[in-house]
Design a protein around this motif. Structure first.
Motif, PDB file in Angstrom:
ATOM      1  N   ILE A 140       3.477  -3.453  14.027  1.00 10.40           N
ATOM      2  CA  ILE A 140       4.222  -2.949  12.877  1.00 10.40           C
ATOM      3  C   ILE A 140       4.277  -4.038  11.813  1.00 10.40           C
ATOM      4  O   ILE A 140       4.388  -5.231  12.133  1.00 10.40           O
ATOM      5  N   SER A 141       4.163  -3.630  10.566  1.00  7.61           N
ATOM      6  CA  SER A 141       4.236  -4.583   9.466  1.00  7.61           C
ATOM      7  C   SER A 141       4.853  -3.892   8.250  1.00  7.61           C
ATOM      8  O   SER A 141       5.006  -2.667   8.224  1.00  7.61           O
ATOM      9  N   GLN A 142       5.196  -4.682   7.247  1.00  7.87           N
ATOM     10  CA  GLN A 142       5.876  -4.150   6.080  1.00  7.87           C
ATOM     11  C   GLN A 142       5.346  -4.827   4.831  1.00  7.87           C
ATOM     12  O   GLN A 142       5.190  -6.052   4.797  1.00  7.87           O
ATOM     13  N   ASP A 143       5.053  -4.041   3.791  1.00 13.88           N
ATOM     14  CA  ASP A 143       4.692  -4.557   2.475  1.00 13.88           C
ATOM     15  C   ASP A 143       5.854  -4.231   1.543  1.00 13.88           C
ATOM     16  O   ASP A 143       5.987  -3.095   1.083  1.00 13.88           O
ATOM     17  N   ASN A 144       6.695  -5.215   1.278  1.00 11.02           N
ATOM     18  CA  ASN A 144       7.891  -4.962   0.489  1.00 11.02           C
ATOM     19  C   ASN A 144       7.561  -4.546  -0.942  1.00 11.02           C
ATOM     20  O   ASN A 144       8.276  -3.731  -1.532  1.00 11.02           O
ATOM     21  N   TYR A 193       3.745  -0.139   7.972  1.00 15.00           N
ATOM     22  CA  TYR A 193       2.496   0.248   8.618  1.00 15.00           C
ATOM     23  C   TYR A 193       2.654   0.158  10.137  1.00 15.00           C
ATOM     24  O   TYR A 193       3.441  -0.626  10.647  1.00 15.00           O
ATOM     25  N   LEU A 194       1.851   0.972  10.813  1.00 11.79           N
ATOM     26  CA  LEU A 194       1.735   0.860  12.258  1.00 11.79           C
ATOM     27  C   LEU A 194       0.256   0.847  12.588  1.00 11.79           C
ATOM     28  O   LEU A 194      -0.409   1.881  12.489  1.00 11.79           O
ATOM     29  N   GLN A 195      -0.243  -0.316  12.934  1.00 12.92           N
ATOM     30  CA  GLN A 195      -1.637  -0.454  13.355  1.00 12.92           C
ATOM     31  C   GLN A 195      -1.698  -0.157  14.846  1.00 12.92           C
ATOM     32  O   GLN A 195      -1.022  -0.822  15.637  1.00 12.92           O
TER      33      GLN A 195
END
Length: 122
Positions: A68-72, A78-80
């Motif tokens: 999981i990641s986030q682009d503020n 996102y979930l890769q």
């Protein structure tokens, strides 16, 4: 109120990858959860991110395969998903607006949910 829109689902073969996106209508400076629900099964929180601290955690069923990641700047999480398995087949949702007193992966601990995107692994 925050609106969430998921995308990126699809059909893949076992071992394949997908990247899901979740766009929020407003900046949410707290937590974002990805959860899933397969037919006949309960909702399962699979990954969360503490947007402020960047801290993440995963359900055991996806640990080592999902990220999981986030682009503020884009208000997007996102979930890769790599090395997908047939048992990952489900509708995937994102959630925001965490409530106190719940486990981080508990779906009931979030106020806002999206409409979901289908992931099918064969």
């Amino acid at each position: 109120h925050v609106q969430l829109v998921e995308s990126g689902g699809g059909s893949v073969q076992a071992g394949g990858s997908l990247r899901l996106s979740c766009v929020a209508s407003a900046s949410t400076s707290d937590y974002r959860l990805w959860f899933r629900q397969a037919p006949g099964k309960e909702r399962e929180g699979v990954a969360f991110i503490d947007i402020g601290a960047g801290r993440t955690n995963y359900a055991d069923s996806v640990k080592g395969r999902f990220t999981i990641s986030q682009d503020n700047a884009k208000n997007t999480a996102y979930l890769q998903m790599n090395n997908l398995k047939p048992e990952d087949t489900a509708m995937y949702y994102c959630a925001a607006g965490r409530k106190l007193g719940f486990d981080y992966l508990d779906v009931q601990g979030y106020r806002y949910w999206g409409q979901g995107t289908q992931v099918t692994v064969s």
